[in-house]
Design a protein around this motif. Structure first.
Motif, mmCIF file in Angstrom:
data_model
loop_
_atom_site.group_PDB
_atom_site.id
_atom_site.type_symbol
_atom_site.label_atom_id
_atom_site.label_comp_id
_atom_site.label_asym_id
_atom_site.label_seq_id
_atom_site.Cartn_x
_atom_site.Cartn_y
_atom_site.Cartn_z
ATOM 1 N N ASN A 1 0.808 -1.219 0.000
ATOM 2 C CA ASN A 1 0.000 0.000 0.000
ATOM 3 C C ASN A 1 0.846 1.276 0.000
ATOM 4 N N SER A 2 2.096 1.165 -0.460
ATOM 5 C CA SER A 2 2.991 2.326 -0.475
ATOM 6 C C SER A 2 3.559 2.527 -1.875
ATOM 7 N N PRO A 3 2.807 3.193 -2.756
ATOM 8 C CA PRO A 3 3.242 3.332 -4.163
ATOM 9 C C PRO A 3 4.452 4.232 -4.363
ATOM 10 N N ALA A 4 4.778 5.087 -3.381
ATOM 11 C CA ALA A 4 5.925 5.983 -3.527
ATOM 12 C C ALA A 4 7.148 5.499 -2.755
ATOM 13 N N LEU A 5 7.060 4.310 -2.176
ATOM 14 C CA LEU A 5 8.147 3.800 -1.331
ATOM 15 C C LEU A 5 9.454 3.674 -2.108
ATOM 16 N N GLU A 6 10.524 4.176 -1.499
ATOM 17 C CA GLU A 6 11.847 4.100 -2.119
ATOM 18 C C GLU A 6 12.734 3.068 -1.431
ATOM 19 N N THR A 7 12.688 3.040 -0.088
ATOM 20 C CA THR A 7 13.560 2.125 0.650
ATOM 21 C C THR A 7 12.846 1.563 1.854
ATOM 22 N N MET A 8 12.953 0.255 2.023
ATOM 23 C CA MET A 8 12.540 -0.406 3.256
ATOM 24 C C MET A 8 13.727 -1.215 3.751
ATOM 25 N N SER A 9 14.227 -0.848 4.932
ATOM 26 C CA SER A 9 15.339 -1.601 5.516
ATOM 27 C C SER A 9 14.818 -2.425 6.685
ATOM 28 N N ILE A 10 15.294 -3.660 6.760
ATOM 29 C CA ILE A 10 14.844 -4.582 7.796
ATOM 30 C C ILE A 10 16.055 -5.193 8.469
ATOM 31 N N SER A 11 16.103 -5.037 9.800
ATOM 32 C CA SER A 11 17.217 -5.595 10.575
ATOM 33 C C SER A 11 16.660 -6.634 11.538
ATOM 34 N N PRO A 12 17.056 -7.895 11.395
ATOM 35 C CA PRO A 12 16.556 -8.927 12.320
ATOM 36 C C PRO A 12 17.148 -8.765 13.714
ATOM 37 N N CYS A 13 16.424 -9.248 14.677
ATOM 38 C CA CYS A 13 16.877 -9.236 16.063
ATOM 39 C C CYS A 13 18.155 -10.061 16.192
ATOM 40 N N VAL A 14 19.051 -9.646 17.071
ATOM 41 C CA VAL A 14 20.333 -10.339 17.225
ATOM 42 C C VAL A 14 20.145 -11.761 17.727
ATOM 43 N N TYR A 15 19.013 -12.027 18.396
ATOM 44 C CA TYR A 15 18.774 -13.362 18.941
ATOM 45 C C TYR A 15 18.159 -14.308 17.915
ATOM 46 N N VAL A 16 17.778 -13.768 16.774
ATOM 47 C CA VAL A 16 17.183 -14.610 15.729
ATOM 48 C C VAL A 16 18.267 -14.950 14.716
ATOM 49 N N MET A 17 18.638 -16.207 14.670
ATOM 50 C CA MET A 17 19.686 -16.641 13.762
ATOM 51 C C MET A 17 19.171 -17.646 12.733
ATOM 52 N N ASP A 18 18.428 -18.644 13.218
ATOM 53 C CA ASP A 18 18.022 -19.733 12.328
ATOM 54 C C ASP A 18 16.981 -19.297 11.298
ATOM 55 N N GLY A 19 16.114 -18.352 11.665
ATOM 56 C CA GLY A 19 15.008 -18.007 10.765
ATOM 57 C C GLY A 19 15.288 -16.879 9.807
ATOM 58 N N ARG A 20 16.496 -16.401 9.737
ATOM 59 C CA ARG A 20 16.791 -15.231 8.898
ATOM 60 C C ARG A 20 16.603 -15.513 7.414
ATOM 61 N N LEU A 21 17.023 -16.683 6.961
ATOM 62 C CA LEU A 21 16.888 -17.016 5.542
ATOM 63 C C LEU A 21 15.419 -17.125 5.162
ATOM 64 N N ASN A 22 14.619 -17.760 6.013
ATOM 65 C CA ASN A 22 13.190 -17.868 5.729
ATOM 66 C C ASN A 22 12.525 -16.493 5.711
ATOM 67 N N MET A 23 12.964 -15.619 6.615
ATOM 68 C CA MET A 23 12.425 -14.262 6.647
ATOM 69 C C MET A 23 12.718 -13.548 5.330
ATOM 70 N N LEU A 24 13.931 -13.680 4.852
ATOM 71 C CA LEU A 24 14.337 -13.021 3.611
ATOM 72 C C LEU A 24 13.557 -13.568 2.415
ATOM 73 N N ILE A 25 13.393 -14.874 2.354
ATOM 74 C CA ILE A 25 12.654 -15.497 1.246
ATOM 75 C C ILE A 25 11.211 -15.007 1.231
ATOM 76 N N GLU A 26 10.589 -14.930 2.408
ATOM 77 C CA GLU A 26 9.203 -14.472 2.502
ATOM 78 C C GLU A 26 9.089 -13.006 2.085
ATOM 79 N N LEU A 27 10.047 -12.196 2.463
ATOM 80 C CA LEU A 27 10.024 -10.781 2.100
ATOM 81 C C LEU A 27 10.051 -10.594 0.586
#
Length: 439
Positions: free
Chosen positions: A396-422
Motif C-alpha cells: 500500500n505504499s506506491p511511492a516507497l523508495e527504501t525499506m530496511s529490515i534488521s533482524p533481532c540479534v537473537y534470531v539466527m536460524d530463521g533469517r533465511l526464511n524471513m528473507l525469502i518471505e520478504l
C-alpha cells in the motif's frame, strides 16, 4: 658586514616600524560594542574576564556581557573538592559583583555545587537584573531548593532546572513571558506542574524527565515541542492544538502496571486526540503499550494531516492492541513520509497465537500511503504479525523508495526464511528497494 651608517639606517627603520605599530589604530577595540560582545560571548567566561588586562579600553568590556555561562572550567580543578567549590563560588560572586547592566542569560552547570547558600544570593541578584534565561544544572547530593525570588523573574523566557526542589508560592501567577520550560529530576507536586504549565500562556517547548508515578493534564495552547521521560500514570494532552513534535519515553513499575489494568479510559484518545498539527512523533519504551490501554481504541481518531515522521520503539507484535495502535496512527496520517519501528516480540508467544484474520478485519481496504518513502524496521523476529505488517506496508505504499529490515540479534536460524518471505511480497512501488541488514 654592514657599515656604521647602514647600521644606523636599519636601527632607525626598526624604531620607525615599531612606532608605526604602536600608533596603528586598534581595529578590534574600535569595533561596535555589539560585535565585541558577540566575540566575548563565544569565549569561556574565564577567558572573557581575562581580556580586562589587554588595555584600559578592555578593562570593563566583559562587565557588560548579557550572557553569563559558568561551569567547572572557570577555575583550576584539583583533588581538593572544598578548594574547587570555594574558588568557583568566589569567581561567580566576583563576576556578578563587577557586572554592569542587565543579565539576560545565566547558566550554571557544575557537579561541585549542590545545596549552596550562595546560589540563593545569585538568584536574588539576577531577579533584579531582567534575567530572561536561567539554567541551573547542579550535582548529585542534597537537592537545591529554589528560593522564592525566582518567581519574581517576570521576564523569564527560558527556565531549565536539574535536581532541584521547586515549590511555587500560593501568590505565584505564572511566568507570562516563558517560552521554554525543562524540569529534570525536579521535586514538585503534580498540581504545581499543571498550574505552572497552564499559567505560562506563551509556552512553546516543554520537557519533563525522571518523574515518578506522575498523572498530568497538559493545557498549553501555544505548545509546539514536548519531551516526556519517566514513570507516568496518566497523561492527557487537553489543550495542545499547535503541538508539532513530541518524544515520549515511559518506564513501567508494578504500581503503574496495576494502574493500567484498572484504567477504563482510552489512552490513545487522551494522548493523541487533540494534536491535529503534529508533524513528528517519537515513542520510546512502553509508549505503544500505554496508548493501547483502554476501550474503544481510537475508533474515531483525528486525521493527522501534518504528520510526516513516526518512530515507535519496542512495539510488541504479539499484543494485538499494540498493533492496532500502530495501524490507527499511520492509517490516519495521509502525508506520512518516514516510518521507523523497532520490535519487542516474545517470539514463542507471537508464533503460538497468530490470529491472522486480524489483518483482514482491521486494515482499511482503501488505505494508501501515497507519501511514504522510507520504512525502517529493526529488531525483527520474523513472527507472523511482523511479516503481515511489512506485507501491508509494501502493498500500500506506491511511492516507497527504501525499506530496511534488521533482524533481532537473537534470531539466527530463521533469517533465511524471513528473507525469502520478504521477496515474495507484492510491492506497490516498482522502485522500492528492500535492504536486509545483518549486523
Amino acid at each position: 658586514m654592514l657599515s656604521r651608517k647602514s647600521h644606523k639606517f636599519v636601527s632607525g627603520f626598526s624604531i620607525l616600524s615599531l612606532m608605526e605599530d604602536v600608533l596603528a589604530p586598534d581595529l578590534i577595540s574600535d569595533l561596535p560594542q555589539s560585535i565585541i560582545e558577540t566575540i566575548l560571548t563565544r569565549l569561556p567566561i574565564r577567558d572573557a574576564v581575562r581580556t580586562s588586562i589587554l588595555s584600559s579600553k578592555w578593562r570593563y568590556k566583559w562587565a557588560t556581557l548579557t550572557q553569563l555561562v559558568f561551569d567547572e572550567k572557570c577555575v583550576i580543578l584539583s583533588n581538593d573538592r572544598c578548594k574547587v567549590e570555594d574558588s568557583l563560588v568566589k569567581f561567580i560572586t566576583r563576576t556578578l559583583f563587577l557586572h554592569q547592566g542587565p543579565i539576560h542569560k545565566f547558566q550554571l552547570t557544575t557537579t561541585y555545587l549542590q545545596c549552596c547558600p550562595d546560589i540563593d544570593q545569585w538568584l536574588l541578584f539576577l531577579s533584579r537584573n531582567d534575567i530572561k534565561e536561567l539554567v541551573l544544572e547542579l550535582g548529585e547530593g542534597e537537592w537545591f531548593r529554589v528560593p522564592s525570588c525566582l518567581f519574581n523573574c517576570k521576564k523569564l523566557t527560558r527556565l531549565d532546572l536539574f535536581r532541584c526542589e521547586f515549590d511555587p508560592p500560593p501568590s505565584f501567577k505564572g511566568f507570562l513571558c516563558l517560552k521554554s520550560l525543562n524540569l529534570h529530576q525536579v521535586l514538585v507536586s503534580p498540581e504545581a506542574i499543571e498550574n505552572l504549565i497552564s499559567s505560562c500562556p506563551l509556552l512553546e517547548s516543554l520537557g519533563l524527565s525522571y518523574f515518578d508515578s506522575l498523572a498530568l493534564n497538559i493545557r498549553a495552547p501555544n505548545l509546539k515541542y514536548l519531551c516526556l521521560e519517566g514513570e507516568f500514570k496518566d497523561i492527557c494532552l487537553e489543550n495542545t492544538p499547535l503541538l508539532v513534535a513530541m518524544s515520549v519515553a515511559m518506564y513501567m513499575t508494578d504500581d503503574i502496571a496495576e494502574h493500567f489494568e484498572q484504567s477504563s479510559g482510552c489512552n490513545f484518545n487522551r494522548f493523541l486526540g487533540s494534536v491535529p498539527r503534529l508533524e513528528r512523533l517519537i515513542g520510546h519504551i512502553y509508549f505503544t503499550k500505554y496508548l493501547s490501554i483502554g476501550d474503544d481504541l481510537g475508533r474515531h481518531p483525528i486525521t493527522y494531516l501534518h504528520l510526516k515522521v513516526v518512530e515507535l520503539n519496542q512495539v510488541s507484535f504479539e499484543d494485538m492492541k499494540e498493533i492496532l495502535v500502530v495501524l490507527r496512527l499511520i492509517t490516519n496520517s495521509p502525508n506520512l513520509r518516514e516510518l521507523q519501528i523497532s520490535g519487542s516480540s516474545n517470539t514463542l508467544a507471537a508464533i503460538d497465537a497468530p490470529d491472522l484474520d486480524f489483518w483482514d478485519d482491521e486494515c482499511p481496504s482503501d488505505c494508501t500511503f501515497k507519501q511514504l518513502k522510507l520504512v525502517k524496521m529493526t529488531d525483527m523476529s520474523g513472527v507472523p504479525h511482523e511479516m503481515e505488517f511489512i506485507k501491508f506496508l509494501l502493498a500500500n505504499s506506491p511511492a516507497l523508495e527504501t525499506m530496511s529490515i534488521s533482524p533481532c540479534v537473537y534470531v539466527m536460524d530463521g533469517r533465511l526464511n524471513m528473507l525469502i518471505e520478504l521477496l515474495r511480497f507484492r510491492r506497490a512501488s516498482a522502485q522500492a528497494e528492500i535492504l536486509f541488514i545483518q549486523d
